[in-house]
Design a protein around this motif. Structure first.
Motif: not given
Length: 219
Positions: A116-124, A139-145
């Motif tokens: 569900a995390i937008d690919r743009g988060q990785y790019e940012a 970035v990823i884990l906080p949003q995932m949880f």
């Protein structure tokens, strides 16, 4: 039935509820980290590991929890040669079954959170100069949880109710004492008392997760 009768049967049932609560905490504390590791395994670039993790999740989610409990409690000791070394205490066996089963469900919940995390988060994160581990941790884990929290809460409430399956493997928990009182006294009142205790536990758990959602934004 009088209030005195309800009080008299509530004591043993609350003792049984302690076993229910203990199993719940063991399952939650162990299955959530294991589920996260399974999620990482599924997403691994090492295909044999990914396929093995996917197969495990498919089997655990595709077969009844009761069947898994019966297999661990009664099936493992029947395995030729090594069976005698696989005889476990009933509660230990049941705890193992719950942990292995719920880890598969939590793995799918976490996988859904990652998707569900937008690919743009990785790019940012790359633009900000974060490396792979910094991106994952900050970035990823906080949003995932945060995304997964409602599903984790729902699965946790289901776990509370599923603990009643301990009755099927002869572990004396809440439902065991309720059934004993019903058989002894020829009344369904103990079932209603057990229902109230289960509702109280799920109410407290629901309130806890709502508090977590309000106070921890994971960002």
């Amino acid at each position: 039935m009088t209030l005195d009768y309800i009080i008299s049967i509530s004591g043993p049932m609350l003792e049984g509820a302690k076993m229910t609560i203990l199993l719940f905490f063991i399952a939650i504390i162990a299955s959530i980290p294991l589920g996260f590791l399974l999620t990482l395994a599924v997403k691994s670039s090492f295909k044999p590991l990914s396929w093995l993790a996917q197969a495990y999740i498919y089997i655990m989610r595709g077969t009844p929890l009761l069947l898994q409990l019966l297999f661990i409690c009664f099936g493992l000791p029947m395995i030729p040669v090594i069976g005698e070394y696989l005889v476990l205490d009933r509660f230990v066996a049941a705890s193992l079954g719950f942990v292995l089963n719920y880890a598969a469900y939590f793995a799918e919940i976490f996988r859904g959170g990652l998707l569900a995390i937008d690919r743009g988060q990785y790019e940012a994160a790359q633009v900000l100069g974060l490396n792979k581990w910094q991106t994952t941790a900050k970035v990823i884990l906080p949003q995932m949880f945060r995304i997964a929290l409602p599903a984790v809460a729902n699965e946790s409430i289901t776990l509370v109710k599923d603990t009643a399956l301990l009755y099927a493997v002869a572990v004396p928990e809440l439902l065991h004492f309720a059934q004993t009182a019903v058989n002894r006294d020829f009344t369904i009142v103990p079932f209603f008392v057990a229902g109230v205790i289960y509702l109280a536990m799920t109410l407290l758990l629901t309130a806890f997760f709502k508090w977590v959602e309000r106070n921890f934004k994971f960002d």
